[in-house]
Design a protein around this motif. Structure first.
Motif, PDB file in Angstrom:
ATOM      1  N   PHE A   1      68.379  23.603  45.591  1.00 26.41           N
ATOM      2  CA  PHE A   1      68.270  24.687  46.564  1.00 26.41           C
ATOM      3  C   PHE A   1      68.484  24.149  47.980  1.00 26.41           C
ATOM      4  O   PHE A   1      69.180  24.759  48.793  1.00 26.41           O
ATOM      5  CB  PHE A   1      66.903  25.362  46.449  1.00 26.41           C
ATOM      6  CG  PHE A   1      66.731  26.515  47.390  1.00 26.41           C
ATOM      7  CD1 PHE A   1      67.352  27.725  47.146  1.00 26.41           C
ATOM      8  CD2 PHE A   1      65.958  26.387  48.536  1.00 26.41           C
ATOM      9  CE1 PHE A   1      67.206  28.792  48.019  1.00 26.41           C
ATOM     10  CE2 PHE A   1      65.800  27.443  49.411  1.00 26.41           C
ATOM     11  CZ  PHE A   1      66.430  28.650  49.152  1.00 26.41           C
ATOM     12  N   ALA A   2      67.896  22.987  48.280  1.00 24.31           N
ATOM     13  CA  ALA A   2      68.068  22.378  49.601  1.00 24.31           C
ATOM     14  C   ALA A   2      69.527  21.984  49.829  1.00 24.31           C
ATOM     15  O   ALA A   2      70.054  22.135  50.933  1.00 24.31           O
ATOM     16  CB  ALA A   2      67.158  21.169  49.750  1.00 24.31           C
ATOM     17  N   LEU A   3      70.186  21.476  48.793  1.00 25.19           N
ATOM     18  CA  LEU A   3      71.594  21.119  48.903  1.00 25.19           C
ATOM     19  C   LEU A   3      72.446  22.359  49.186  1.00 25.19           C
ATOM     20  O   LEU A   3      73.340  22.335  50.036  1.00 25.19           O
ATOM     21  CB  LEU A   3      72.069  20.436  47.621  1.00 25.19           C
ATOM     22  CG  LEU A   3      73.544  20.054  47.556  1.00 25.19           C
ATOM     23  CD1 LEU A   3      73.847  18.986  48.604  1.00 25.19           C
ATOM     24  CD2 LEU A   3      73.893  19.550  46.167  1.00 25.19           C
ATOM     25  N   GLN A   4      72.142  23.440  48.492  1.00 23.42           N
ATOM     26  CA  GLN A   4      72.860  24.694  48.721  1.00 23.42           C
ATOM     27  C   GLN A   4      72.649  25.163  50.159  1.00 23.42           C
ATOM     28  O   GLN A   4      73.602  25.582  50.829  1.00 23.42           O
ATOM     29  CB  GLN A   4      72.357  25.746  47.745  1.00 23.42           C
ATOM     30  CG  GLN A   4      72.945  27.123  47.949  1.00 23.42           C
ATOM     31  CD  GLN A   4      72.300  28.153  47.041  1.00 23.42           C
ATOM     32  OE1 GLN A   4      71.444  27.838  46.215  1.00 23.42           O
ATOM     33  NE2 GLN A   4      72.701  29.386  47.180  1.00 23.42           N
ATOM     34  N   ALA A   5      71.424  25.085  50.655  1.00 26.54           N
ATOM     35  CA  ALA A   5      71.145  25.493  52.036  1.00 26.54           C
ATOM     36  C   ALA A   5      71.864  24.589  53.027  1.00 26.54           C
ATOM     37  O   ALA A   5      72.395  25.063  54.040  1.00 26.54           O
ATOM     38  CB  ALA A   5      69.645  25.476  52.291  1.00 26.54           C
ATOM     39  N   ALA A   6      71.909  23.290  52.759  1.00 28.70           N
ATOM     40  CA  ALA A   6      72.580  22.353  53.664  1.00 28.70           C
ATOM     41  C   ALA A   6      74.087  22.612  53.702  1.00 28.70           C
ATOM     42  O   ALA A   6      74.705  22.559  54.776  1.00 28.70           O
ATOM     43  CB  ALA A   6      72.299  20.917  53.230  1.00 28.70           C
ATOM     44  N   ILE A   7      74.678  22.893  52.560  1.00 30.12           N
ATOM     45  CA  ILE A   7      76.115  23.192  52.533  1.00 30.12           C
ATOM     46  C   ILE A   7      76.393  24.481  53.308  1.00 30.12           C
ATOM     47  O   ILE A   7      77.340  24.550  54.101  1.00 30.12           O
ATOM     48  CB  ILE A   7      76.622  23.289  51.074  1.00 30.12           C
ATOM     49  CG1 ILE A   7      76.610  21.902  50.432  1.00 30.12           C
ATOM     50  CG2 ILE A   7      78.011  23.906  51.024  1.00 30.12           C
ATOM     51  CD1 ILE A   7      76.894  21.918  48.948  1.00 30.12           C
ATOM     52  N   GLY A   8      75.569  25.488  53.117  1.00 29.51           N
ATOM     53  CA  GLY A   8      75.737  26.734  53.861  1.00 29.51           C
ATOM     54  C   GLY A   8      75.584  26.529  55.358  1.00 29.51           C
ATOM     55  O   GLY A   8      76.367  27.060  56.155  1.00 29.51           O
ATOM     56  N   ALA A   9      74.594  25.736  55.759  1.00 30.36           N
ATOM     57  CA  ALA A   9      74.407  25.449  57.189  1.00 30.36           C
ATOM     58  C   ALA A   9      75.594  24.665  57.736  1.00 30.36           C
ATOM     59  O   ALA A   9      76.031  24.897  58.872  1.00 30.36           O
ATOM     60  CB  ALA A   9      73.111  24.675  57.399  1.00 30.36           C
TER      61      ALA A   9
END
Length: 145
Positions: free
Chosen positions: A73-81
């Motif tokens: 989930f954190a990786l997904q958020a980082a890619i989106g950011a």
């Protein structure tokens, strides 16, 4: 301090308060998993309301542990950011580039304006063979770097 700096400082303080206050006030202490996600909360509420409920489908991939699920989930958020930061940075860079081009003392008003120069019309407008064209050299059409 400028108005924008005050607003940014206030927003930063607000975000920090939103992150720290639930921990400081002990919100969620009465629960087994105090800060579980909305999916887990919804699953608990559904099973309390209807114990015989069966989900319509199962996930394609079930992570082996909660830590891996959180990391994904954190990786997904980082890619989106990162995508958002790239987009806004690109827009700002283009805007700054346009402002610099307009502020340049020798900037031309348009490509067809030859009134400022002593050269005959059409002179120097055609690029040399292979120079500045998009024939595979990787340069954008019309750009000279």
């Amino acid at each position: 301090m400028s108005r924008n700096a005050k607003i940014n400082g206030l927003l930063l303080l607000l975000v920090a308060a939103l992150a720290v206050l639930p921990l400081a006030l002990g919100l969620g202490d009465h629960k087994e998993e105090p800060f579980a996600g909305a999916d887990a909360e919804a699953e608990t509420a559904i099973t309390e309301l209807d114990p015989d409920y069966e989900p319509w489908f199962s996930p394609l991939y079930e992570p082996p542990s909660g830590e891996i699920e959180s990391a994904l989930f954190a990786l997904q958020a980082a890619i989106g950011a990162g995508v958002l930061a790239y987009y806004f940075g690109l827009r700002r860079g283009r805007r700054q580039g346009e402002a610099r081009a307009q502020a340049r003392p020798g900037a031309r008003a348009g490509a067809g304006d030859a009134a400022d120069t002593d050269a005959p019309a059409g002179a120097g407008t055609a690029p040399a063979a292979g120079a500045g064209t998009d024939a595979g050299d990787g340069a954008a059409p019309g750009r000279r770097d």
